[in-house]
Design a protein around this motif. Structure first.
Motif, PDB file in Angstrom:
ATOM      1  N   HIS A  36     -30.267  43.672  53.178  1.00 41.03           N
ATOM      2  CA  HIS A  36     -30.407  43.227  53.903  1.00 41.03           C
ATOM      3  C   HIS A  36     -31.997  43.034  53.470  1.00 41.03           C
ATOM      4  N   SER A  37     -32.726  43.031  52.270  1.00 42.89           N
ATOM      5  CA  SER A  37     -34.152  42.389  52.452  1.00 42.89           C
ATOM      6  C   SER A  37     -33.713  41.076  52.387  1.00 42.89           C
ATOM      7  N   VAL A  38     -33.098  40.508  51.342  1.00 41.26           N
ATOM      8  CA  VAL A  38     -32.840  39.226  51.309  1.00 41.26           C
ATOM      9  C   VAL A  38     -32.538  38.165  52.433  1.00 41.26           C
ATOM     10  N   ALA A  39     -31.868  38.939  53.593  1.00 37.32           N
ATOM     11  CA  ALA A  39     -31.688  38.226  54.666  1.00 37.32           C
ATOM     12  C   ALA A  39     -32.635  38.164  55.589  1.00 37.32           C
ATOM     13  N   HIS A  40     -33.325  39.681  55.730  1.00 40.25           N
ATOM     14  CA  HIS A  40     -34.717  40.425  56.809  1.00 40.25           C
ATOM     15  C   HIS A  40     -35.858  38.888  56.070  1.00 40.25           C
ATOM     16  N   HIS A  41     -35.901  38.038  54.663  1.00 35.37           N
ATOM     17  CA  HIS A  41     -36.695  37.273  54.500  1.00 35.37           C
ATOM     18  C   HIS A  41     -36.569  35.924  54.875  1.00 35.37           C
ATOM     19  N   PHE A  42     -35.368  35.976  55.137  1.00 36.25           N
ATOM     20  CA  PHE A  42     -35.040  34.366  55.089  1.00 36.25           C
ATOM     21  C   PHE A  42     -34.398  34.479  57.063  1.00 36.25           C
ATOM     22  N   HIS A  43     -34.593  35.617  57.722  1.00 33.63           N
ATOM     23  CA  HIS A  43     -34.649  35.763  59.453  1.00 33.63           C
ATOM     24  C   HIS A  43     -33.261  35.637  59.363  1.00 33.63           C
ATOM     25  N   LEU A  44     -32.351  35.690  58.740  1.00 36.01           N
ATOM     26  CA  LEU A  44     -30.742  35.827  59.035  1.00 36.01           C
ATOM     27  C   LEU A  44     -30.345  37.128  59.315  1.00 36.01           C
ATOM     28  N   ASN A  45     -29.500  36.964  60.271  1.00 39.30           N
ATOM     29  CA  ASN A  45     -29.147  39.043  60.940  1.00 39.30           C
ATOM     30  C   ASN A  45     -27.674  38.247  61.386  1.00 39.30           C
ATOM     31  N   SER A  46     -26.674  37.486  60.050  1.00 38.24           N
ATOM     32  CA  SER A  46     -25.819  37.868  59.409  1.00 38.24           C
ATOM     33  C   SER A  46     -25.074  37.750  57.939  1.00 38.24           C
ATOM     34  N   VAL A  47     -24.198  38.383  57.812  1.00 35.97           N
ATOM     35  CA  VAL A  47     -23.890  38.406  56.293  1.00 35.97           C
ATOM     36  C   VAL A  47     -22.298  37.793  56.062  1.00 35.97           C
ATOM     37  N   PHE A  48     -22.390  37.324  55.268  1.00 39.02           N
ATOM     38  CA  PHE A  48     -21.298  37.077  55.524  1.00 39.02           C
ATOM     39  C   PHE A  48     -20.109  36.770  53.570  1.00 39.02           C
ATOM     40  N   PRO A  49     -20.227  38.716  52.866  1.00 35.78           N
ATOM     41  CA  PRO A  49     -19.568  38.749  51.989  1.00 35.78           C
ATOM     42  C   PRO A  49     -18.302  37.964  51.363  1.00 35.78           C
ATOM     43  N   LEU A  50     -18.013  37.611  50.477  1.00 34.44           N
ATOM     44  CA  LEU A  50     -16.890  36.582  50.456  1.00 34.44           C
ATOM     45  C   LEU A  50     -16.029  37.676  50.107  1.00 34.44           C
ATOM     46  N   GLU A  51     -14.846  37.419  50.332  1.00 39.40           N
ATOM     47  CA  GLU A  51     -13.939  37.640  49.513  1.00 39.40           C
ATOM     48  C   GLU A  51     -13.234  37.150  48.304  1.00 39.40           C
ATOM     49  N   ILE A  52     -13.484  36.585  47.285  1.00 44.46           N
ATOM     50  CA  ILE A  52     -12.472  35.953  46.655  1.00 44.46           C
ATOM     51  C   ILE A  52     -11.760  36.068  45.985  1.00 44.46           C
ATOM     52  N   SER A 186     -45.305  34.225  46.869  1.00 43.26           N
ATOM     53  CA  SER A 186     -45.827  34.103  48.218  1.00 43.26           C
ATOM     54  C   SER A 186     -45.503  32.139  48.041  1.00 43.26           C
ATOM     55  N   MET A 187     -44.783  31.976  48.103  1.00 41.11           N
ATOM     56  CA  MET A 187     -44.704  30.328  47.754  1.00 41.11           C
ATOM     57  C   MET A 187     -44.326  29.533  49.123  1.00 41.11           C
ATOM     58  N   THR A 188     -44.029  29.160  48.961  1.00 42.77           N
ATOM     59  CA  THR A 188     -42.580  28.394  50.081  1.00 42.77           C
ATOM     60  C   THR A 188     -41.289  27.837  49.640  1.00 42.77           C
ATOM     61  N   PHE A 189     -41.034  27.864  50.318  1.00 42.19           N
ATOM     62  CA  PHE A 189     -39.582  26.949  50.043  1.00 42.19           C
ATOM     63  C   PHE A 189     -39.809  25.276  48.800  1.00 42.19           C
ATOM     64  N   TYR A 190     -40.520  24.565  49.507  1.00 35.88           N
ATOM     65  CA  TYR A 190     -40.916  23.109  49.303  1.00 35.88           C
ATOM     66  C   TYR A 190     -42.133  23.443  48.331  1.00 35.88           C
ATOM     67  N   GLN A 191     -43.025  24.203  48.694  1.00 33.19           N
ATOM     68  CA  GLN A 191     -44.379  24.612  47.694  1.00 33.19           C
ATOM     69  C   GLN A 191     -43.091  24.584  45.801  1.00 33.19           C
ATOM     70  N   ARG A 192     -42.430  25.588  45.686  1.00 31.40           N
ATOM     71  CA  ARG A 192     -41.499  25.583  44.766  1.00 31.40           C
ATOM     72  C   ARG A 192     -40.410  23.881  44.271  1.00 31.40           C
ATOM     73  N   ARG A 193     -40.111  23.484  45.428  1.00 30.45           N
ATOM     74  CA  ARG A 193     -39.573  22.550  44.554  1.00 30.45           C
ATOM     75  C   ARG A 193     -40.031  20.941  44.859  1.00 30.45           C
ATOM     76  N   ARG A 194     -41.351  20.882  44.857  1.00 30.56           N
ATOM     77  CA  ARG A 194     -42.322  19.839  45.437  1.00 30.56           C
ATOM     78  C   ARG A 194     -41.877  18.776  44.468  1.00 30.56           C
ATOM     79  N   SER A 195     -41.639  18.965  43.323  1.00 26.06           N
ATOM     80  CA  SER A 195     -42.157  17.819  42.057  1.00 26.06           C
ATOM     81  C   SER A 195     -40.257  17.252  42.508  1.00 26.06           C
TER      82      SER A 195
END
Length: 612
Positions: A36-52, A186-195
């Motif tokens: 729930h915390s990960v989905a909220h952080h990335f602004h996702l309201n749906s989850v797909f638990p994979l059945e392996i 606090s770093m954004t996606f492209y701040q972490r992957r800037r190089s």
């Protein structure tokens, strides 16, 4: 390789570490809270638990329970998704802890796409992230998170690959504990992957006003310059990548041919011969099928250019155009009326003011010239008049003349300094009606496609009557097309205004753009379709703090009508000079005759006095 803790604030991580007191892997409710915390952080309201497949009954029951827990948190869960739906809806894909982590990841990697998706995988604390992903490629644009227990709390680590030649990149972005909850970097996606760690991109370029190409002694392209080259060089510095340059054999941007294939730079990127196009390319809907465009760089208007019309004779009506015909007639009437009133005032002054001097021989035409001289702001020797009414009339005449003279002079100077060229036509519709010129476009260009696929009736007629019949004879470059405008009679050519201005010094004639005959477009850079680096390039190229010269240094905002040589207000300056010389000679002759007449009168007067 990035360090796992790079970019995290101590103030965020330290309190969470102090609260990490977990004796074992989180239970299913705790996993549900993490999801729930990960989905909220990335602004996702749906989850797909994979059945392996192959994980057994316990794994399937865990998936069912996770769905039940998440439903109470208002998180919608899917039991099955198509791969394209997964990307479009923005779903958090979850893999619960398993003893067959590598096999499960391989199964997922081959069954669904990873690009532009968000993943969360719970892994055992004894498993090594680097070993699990050693043979599994996680795209650069995939947000793949790994949750592992470490020192009694859950550490969230993102993993990705830049390319196949570089090792797996890891970065610790958060942690969770039952006492404090989730803490994020606090770093954004492209701040972490800037190089990009000196990744080599194959770039296609073309020489032009916005892109300068510099070649070495061996003929290979070493670097690019000008406006686009400056942008590309800055991107190389801030994103830490290098470039190998290539050019198209046909020196064209490319269009779709009859067989469905593309030529030019677009054909090279479609055949995977290059990765990006690092020269200004126009954004087009059809090109979106094979490339992705980055953020727009500048607006481009492609105008119809013709040779600047010339006039051999001086238009003397220009000196009457500052005022309308009605105003000229009103000025003439005012001069006549004021002359009559001034003459009447002088006569009244003669009758009632005998002290007035020099008014006994004052005639009506003298009054007309007196008012005319006043309107011309010329000094004159007028009779000494002590009448208040005549003085008020003189002041009124001079004030009226000053206002008219200022308005006339200002309009005439501005009109002669900046004159609009009289064009044979002003739009595509007028071009068709006139039928006096031919029309050319750049061969294998988006302008050809624009005319071909346009729904505008005028554009369709232009394509059928002028462009399509001469398809094999269209210029191969913009410079060649603009040179044809100068060398061929009644020839017009479509070219972006900034490109035409860049070639003006190389042209033997003056060009003028038809103001309403243009095609609007936007120029930018392009990258191959489904490239994992598209988001990073778009983010960095749109960062005005890193590229502050976008507005200030953009040299491609020109007025469409321009000339390559200084524009003179009149095409026949010699005629004006002859008029000035004639006026000077006439004035000298009149002055000489007047002096001669005065001397004759003086001699006559002396002779008469001597006779007496």
């Amino acid at each position: 390789m990035m360090q796992p803790g790079a970019g995290l604030l101590v103030s965020i991580i330290l309190p969470a570490l102090l609260g990490c007191v977990l004796s074992e892997m989180p239970s299913l409710p705790e996993k549900a809270e993490i999801i729930h915390s990960v989905a909220h952080h990335f602004h996702l309201n749906s989850v797909f638990p994979l059945e392996i497949q192959g994980e057994g009954i316990d794994y399937g029951q865990s998936v069912v329970k996770i769905r039940r827990y998440l439903s109470g948190s208002r998180i919608f869960t899917f039991s099955y998704l198509y791969p394209d739906t997964m990307v479009r809806l923005g779903v958090l894909n979850v893999m619960l802890s398993t003893e067959k982590s590598e096999e499960s990841l391989r199964q997922v990697n081959f069954s669904v796409p990873l690009s532009n998706t968000v993943w969360l995988a719970f892994m055992d604390s004894d498993s090594s992230v680097e070993e699990l992903f050693i043979n599994i490629a996680v795209p650069f644009d995939c947000e793949f998170l790994v949750a592992q227990e470490e020192d009694g709390c859950i550490i969230i680590t993102e993993v990705y690959h830049i390319n196949a030649a570089l090792p797996l990149q890891t970065c610790r972005i958060g942690n969770w504990s039952s006492h404090i909850g989730m803490s994020w970097s606090s770093m954004t996606f492209y701040q972490r992957r800037r190089s990009l760690q000196n990744t080599v991109f194959r770039a296609g370029v073309l020489q032009g006003p916005a892109t300068s190409v510099f070649k070495g002694a061996d003929g290979k392209i070493m670097k690019i310059g000008s406006y686009i080259g400056h942008i590309w060089n800055i991107l190389q510095g801030i994103m830490n990548f290098s470039t190998s340059y290539y050019t198209a054999a046909d020196s064209a941007f490319g269009v779709e041919m009859v067989n469905g294939r593309w030529n030019g730079l677009l054909g090279m990127i479609d055949r995977k011969e290059i990765d990006v196009i690092s020269t200004d390319i126009l954004m087009d809907r059809k090109r979106l099928g094979i490339v992705n465009f980055m953020n727009p760089l500048f607006e481009v208007r492609t105008y119809m250019f013709i040779r600047s019309p010339k006039k051999s004779d001086m238009d003397w009506e220009n000196f009457l155009k500052p005022f309308s015909t009605g105003l000229w007639m009103a000025i003439l009437g005012v001069i006549l009326v004021l002359s009559v009133f001034y003459f009447i005032g002088i006569k009244v002054c003669r009758k009632y003011n005998e002290e007035s001097e020099g008014i006994w021989t004052f005639r009506l035409y003298d009054s007309v010239f007196y008012i005319y001289y006043s309107f011309c702001q010329q000094a004159q020797s007028d009779p000494v008049v002590y009448s208040t009414s005549c003085r008020v009339l003189s002041v009124t005449t001079y004030l009226t003349a000053v206002v008219l003279l200022v308005g006339y002079s200002g309009f005439l100077i501005s009109y002669l300094t900046f004159r609009t060229t009289e064009l044979p036509f002003t739009s595509f519709g007028h071009f068709l009606q006139a039928g006096t010129h031919r029309l050319g476009v750049l061969s294998n260009s988006t302008h050809y496609v624009h005319f071909k696929e346009s729904t505008n009736p005028n554009m369709q007629q232009l394509f059928l009557r002028y462009i399509f019949p001469n398809k094999a004879d269209h210029p191969k470059s913009f410079l060649e097309g603009l040179q044809r405008v100068c060398s061929k009679e009644r020839y017009s050519f479509m070219a972006p205004v900034f490109i035409a201005n860049g070639f003006l010094k190389e042209l033997p004639c003056d060009l003028v753009a038809i103001p309403e005959a243009y095609i609007p477009a936007t120029a930018t850079l392009a990258i191959e379709k489904r490239s994992p680096f598209q988001g990073l390039f778009s983010h960095k190229s749109g960062d005005k703090t890193r590229l502050p010269f976008y507005v200030a240094a953009n040299p491609f905002h020109f007025h469409p009508q321009s000339c390559s040589k200084p524009c003179y207000p009149c095409e026949s300056p010699a005629l004006i000079q002859v008029c000035i010389y004639c006026r000077a000679v006439t004035s000298a002759a009149v002055l000489t005759s007047v002096k001669f007449e005065d001397r004759q009168k003086q001699n006559t007067l002396k002779y008469m006095i001597w006779e007496l």
